[in-house]
Design an enzyme around this catalytic site. Structure first.
Site, PDB file in Angstrom:
ATOM      1  CB  SER A  66      13.503  98.216  36.113  1.00  0.00           C
ATOM      2  OG  SER A  66      14.045  97.966  34.843  1.00  0.00           O
ATOM      3  CE  LYS A  69      11.470  98.548  33.007  1.00  0.00           C
ATOM      4  NZ  LYS A  69      12.165  97.253  32.842  1.00  0.00           N
ATOM      5  CE1 TYR A 193      11.871 101.275  30.112  1.00  0.00           C
ATOM      6  CE2 TYR A 193      13.854 101.305  28.774  1.00  0.00           C
ATOM      7  CZ  TYR A 193      13.092 100.720  29.753  1.00  0.00           C
ATOM      8  OH  TYR A 193      13.536  99.600  30.395  1.00  0.00           O
ATOM      9  CE1 TYR A 245      12.660  93.244  34.861  1.00  0.00           C
ATOM     10  CE2 TYR A 245      14.385  93.140  36.498  1.00  0.00           C
ATOM     11  CZ  TYR A 245      13.583  93.860  35.667  1.00  0.00           C
ATOM     12  OH  TYR A 245      13.678  95.223  35.644  1.00  0.00           O
ATOM     13  CB  VAL A 263      20.076  97.188  36.205  1.00  0.00           C
ATOM     14  CG1 VAL A 263      19.531  95.920  35.610  1.00  0.00           C
ATOM     15  CG2 VAL A 263      19.772  98.390  35.350  1.00  0.00           C
TER      16      VAL A 263
HETATM   17  N1  GLN Z   1      17.490 100.997  31.629  1.00  0.00           N
HETATM   18  C1  GLN Z   1      17.539  99.581  31.773  1.00  0.00           C
HETATM   19  C2  GLN Z   1      17.193  98.933  30.450  1.00  0.00           C
HETATM   20  O1  GLN Z   1      16.235  99.331  29.839  1.00  0.00           O
HETATM   21  C3  GLN Z   1      16.585  99.157  32.853  1.00  0.00           C
HETATM   22  C4  GLN Z   1      16.605  97.692  33.094  1.00  0.00           C
HETATM   23  C5  GLN Z   1      16.423  97.303  34.527  1.00  0.00           C
HETATM   24  O2  GLN Z   1      16.538  98.062  35.475  1.00  0.00           O
HETATM   25  N2  GLN Z   1      16.229  96.028  34.704  1.00  0.00           N
HETATM   26  O3  GLN Z   1      17.885  98.028  29.996  1.00  0.00           O
END
Ligand code: GLN
Length: 309
Positions: A66, A69, A193, A245, A263
């Protein structure tokens, strides 16, 4: 004698690693992430003057997830400007990163660009009318350019597993397409994505790539303007309010700096006017943020007196 940045980074890194290395739970929704050694721990700092300080596995690539992003938001803001905010909000969600609950009440407009739904809209904006291959090459090359490193690339196994297990992301994307908030076909948006999340990057490269955000949108080491000062400020504001988050408030409280977690166990943190920090420790806390990574940022920010407050 005052301690140097390198000495402080080494001391804080060692203290935290000695006491907490391996804590948290490694993401296990796909095999390629579940296999990562939980004892890995890397820390890299780069200042706007070009001074660097590193500890541990700062040289080792991990899955950006993430944190990508931040870079797609940068690209989408440059492409769409203020029009982006019609399609995605900028309020903290208070929900998990892959939550669908708010989307119905808010008519397919995600709360912010850093929860999965918001990031999928942002990727759609980056995709514009291009093929997923072209858009992905653009995202990868942007990160390579910012990180000043041409070796950064996608882990194809991770990308394939993300697609094979990405049922929630498919739900979010289809739901938003139903509200006409995705322009490209769901499969094209999600393939882009999943691949952007599967880029592999080191702490050293990640800190370097985020440095423009510490310097009002200009890469301080080569004087290139990446985004306007207004956009840099906005990206930092969203990192601060939404980058972790539903633990974003806690991160602001404990660390007091804009940050974005993934993650894969990485966190990119911006110290406005000073530099950028990247940490990596694969074990996650309950919310899905690096447990030891958050801790080392708390300690380092407090030792250095870094905070935007
Ligand atoms: N690839 C993961 C997802 O889309 C990324 C989520 C994350 O890093 N929080 O679920």
């Amino acid at each position: 004698m005052t301690e140097t940045l390198a000495q402080i980074v080494a001391a804080v890194g060692k203290d935290v690693a000695d006491a907490h290395r391996g804590a948290g739970k490694v993401a296990d929704y796909i095999p390629a992430l579940a296999r990562v050694d939980p004892n890995r721990f890397g820390l890299a700092v780069i200042t706007c003057e070009g001074e660097t300080a590193e500890f541990g596995d700062s040289w080792m690539p991990f899955s950006i997830q993430s944190i990508s992003k931040v870079f797609t938001l940068t690209m989408a803001l440059e492409r769409l400007g203020e029009d982006l905010w019609v399609r995605v909000g900028r309020e903290p969600s208070g929900s998990r990163f892959n939550s669908i609950v708010q989307l119905e009440a808010e008519k397919g407009v995600p709360r912010n660009p850093f929860i999965n739904a918001g990031a999928i809209v942002v990727t759609d904006a980056v995709l514009a009318c291009r093929t997923p291959e072209d858009a992905l090459a653009d995202i990868r090359d942007t990160i390579r350019r910012l990180a000043d490193n041409d070796t950064i690339d996608v882990d194809k196994e991770v990308a394939a597993s993300e697609a094979a297990t990405g049922f929630r992301n498919y739900s979010l994307a289809n739901f938003m397409r139903g509200f006409d908030n995705l322009k490209a076909p769901v499969e094209d948006v999600l393939q882009t994505y999943f691949h952007q999340c599967s880029l592999r990057i080191t702490c050293r490269q990640l800190a370097r790539a985020g440095l423009f955000l510490a310097n009002e949108g200009v890469d301080p080491l080569n004087a290139t303007r990446i985004v306007s000062p207004e956009h840099a400020r906005r990206i930092n504001a969203i990192m601060m309010t939404c980058g972790h988050y539903d633990a974003s408030g806690e991160f602001a409280f404990q660390v007091g700096l804009p940050g974005k977690s993934g993650v894969g166990g990485g966190i990119l943190t911006v110290v406005p006017g000073v530099g950028a920090v990247a940490v990596w420790s694969p074990g996650l806390n309950d919310v899905g943020n690096s447990q030891v990574g958050t801790l080392v940022l708390e300690r380092l920010a407090s030792r250095m007196g870094w905070s935007v407050f």
